[in-house]
Design an enzyme around this catalytic site. Structure first.
Site, PDB file in Angstrom:
ATOM      1  N   SER A 246       0.858  -1.186   0.000  1.00 46.38           N
ATOM      2  CA  SER A 246       0.000   0.000   0.000  1.00 46.38           C
ATOM      3  C   SER A 246       0.898   1.240   0.000  1.00 46.38           C
ATOM      4  O   SER A 246       2.083   1.162   0.310  1.00 46.38           O
ATOM      5  CB  SER A 246      -0.873   0.014   1.244  1.00 46.38           C
ATOM      6  N   LYS A 247       0.309   2.368  -0.327  1.00 50.28           N
ATOM      7  CA  LYS A 247       1.062   3.623  -0.340  1.00 50.28           C
ATOM      8  C   LYS A 247       1.738   3.880   1.003  1.00 50.28           C
ATOM      9  O   LYS A 247       2.874   4.312   1.077  1.00 50.28           O
ATOM     10  CB  LYS A 247       0.106   4.787  -0.649  1.00 50.28           C
ATOM     11  N   ARG A 248       0.996   3.600   2.074  1.00 51.60           N
ATOM     12  CA  ARG A 248       1.537   3.892   3.402  1.00 51.60           C
ATOM     13  C   ARG A 248       2.718   2.970   3.722  1.00 51.60           C
ATOM     14  O   ARG A 248       3.767   3.415   4.173  1.00 51.60           O
ATOM     15  CB  ARG A 248       0.430   3.720   4.450  1.00 51.60           C
ATOM     16  N   ALA A 251       5.854   4.044   1.673  1.00 53.17           N
ATOM     17  CA  ALA A 251       6.393   5.416   1.729  1.00 53.17           C
ATOM     18  C   ALA A 251       7.721   5.479   2.476  1.00 53.17           C
ATOM     19  O   ALA A 251       7.895   4.866   3.513  1.00 53.17           O
ATOM     20  CB  ALA A 251       5.374   6.312   2.397  1.00 53.17           C
TER      21      ALA A 251
END
Ligand code: GLU
Length: 313
Positions: A246-248, A251
């Site tokens: 996921s993006k989180r 990151a």
């Protein structure tokens, strides 16, 4: 015949070439770290290039965020950052050379037309196999949409530092491929070989998602008379079972609110372990510089895994 089995070249000139289409993520961190250590372990140079050519996808502020994140992670590059957006003259000169050699031609086919006439889609990156409809001249009534470079049906081979021997027959995998769009922009495939050659890059270490681009780049390097770099395609970062992060989870950047002064060292340690390295136990708080220094002295390319594995916690 475009067969090239390269030897490892010394002194190494490596590079990291992020696209500022988003913040630095775990995959680009691995590419940065892998390319950095493969260059620095032998005292080589490590250059930084911002691949900001694809203007519709470039996001404002991302280049700056990537540079600040790399700095916060302790990376030091040699010389000035090269910006692809300022290199159009060099791409134009290479393109003119390909025209002079009769190796490129204008193509008027739309994607739908290619899908209709072409056979199977490109198996690796979803590109369509171009059947060469405009190779012998633009059909009457067609306007050029793109410039394509001619490929052959001889295999293009290279020895990847991690993946081993790789061969691809471009006539079967993608056909004559685009080097310039008719409305102006040069394609990534052309820009990357022009930039790497101009900077004297002799070692390209990057994510395995670009493995399928390498035979096209070798084709252009041969046509333009450029030296062939050594290639290292690093494993891709995935979640458990090969899932997309996921993006989180993915990151890394300062913009994502990471306090890299505190956590950057352990993030780099995790990236080293991802690259198969047997890292020692460091104190709970370790600086990025300490981890990079350990990596420069101890990095072992022979243990880098070929396959995607989950990123260590
Ligand atoms: N800019 C490309 C990317 O971020 C990488 C180019 C390269 O390493 O050749 O995917």
């Amino acid at each position: 015949m475009t067969v090239s089995f390269t030897s490892r070249q010394i002194p190494v000139i490596g590079r990291f070439a992020p696209s500022p289409t988003g913040p630095l993520h775990l995959g680009s961190l691995v590419a940065a770290l892998g390319s950095y250590l493969l260059a620095r372990r032998s005292g080589g140079r490590w250059l930084l290039r911002m691949d900001d050519l694809d203007t519709p996808r470039v996001l404002p502020g991302m280049a700056d965020d990537i540079l600040r994140t790399l700095e916060a992670l302790g990376f030091q590059w040699d010389g000035e950052v090269v910006w692809q957006s300022s290199r159009t003259d060099a791409y134009q000169a290479a393109f003119a050379e390909l025209i002079d050699k009769g190796m490129v031609y204008p193509c008027g086919c739309s994607r739908q037309e290619i899908a209709r006439i072409g056979s199977a889609p490109h198996s690796k990156d979803g590109e369509l196999l171009y059947p060469g409809s405009c190779r012998n001249g633009l059909p009457q009534g067609k306007t050029p949409r793109a410039w394509r470079v001619k490929v052959t049906d001889e295999p293009v081979c290279f020895q990847d530092g991690i993946m081993g021997a790789c061969c691809e027959t471009l006539a079967e995998s993608c056909g004559d491929f685009v080097v310039r769009r008719a409305d102006g922009p040069f394609a990534y495939q052309l820009a990357v070989v022009v930039d790497d050659a101009a900077a004297g890059v002799n070692q390209v270490a990057r994510g395995a998602d670009l493995l399928s681009s390498t035979p096209r780049q070798l084709r252009l390097q041969r046509l333009l008379g450029y030296p062939i770099p050594d290639y290292w395609h690093l494993p891709l970062v995935t979640g458990p079972g090969g899932t997309k992060l996921s993006k989180r989870e993915n990151a890394v950047s300062l913009a994502a609110g990471r306090d890299l002064a505190k956590t950057g060292g352990s993030l780099l340690l995790a990236a080293l372990r991802f690259l198969g390295q047997a890292t020692p136990t460091f104190p709970a708080i370790v600086t990025p510089r300490e981890v990079l220094a350990w990596g420069v002295s101890n990095f072992d390319p022979a243990v880098i895994p070929r396959n995607s594995v989950p990123f260590p916690e």
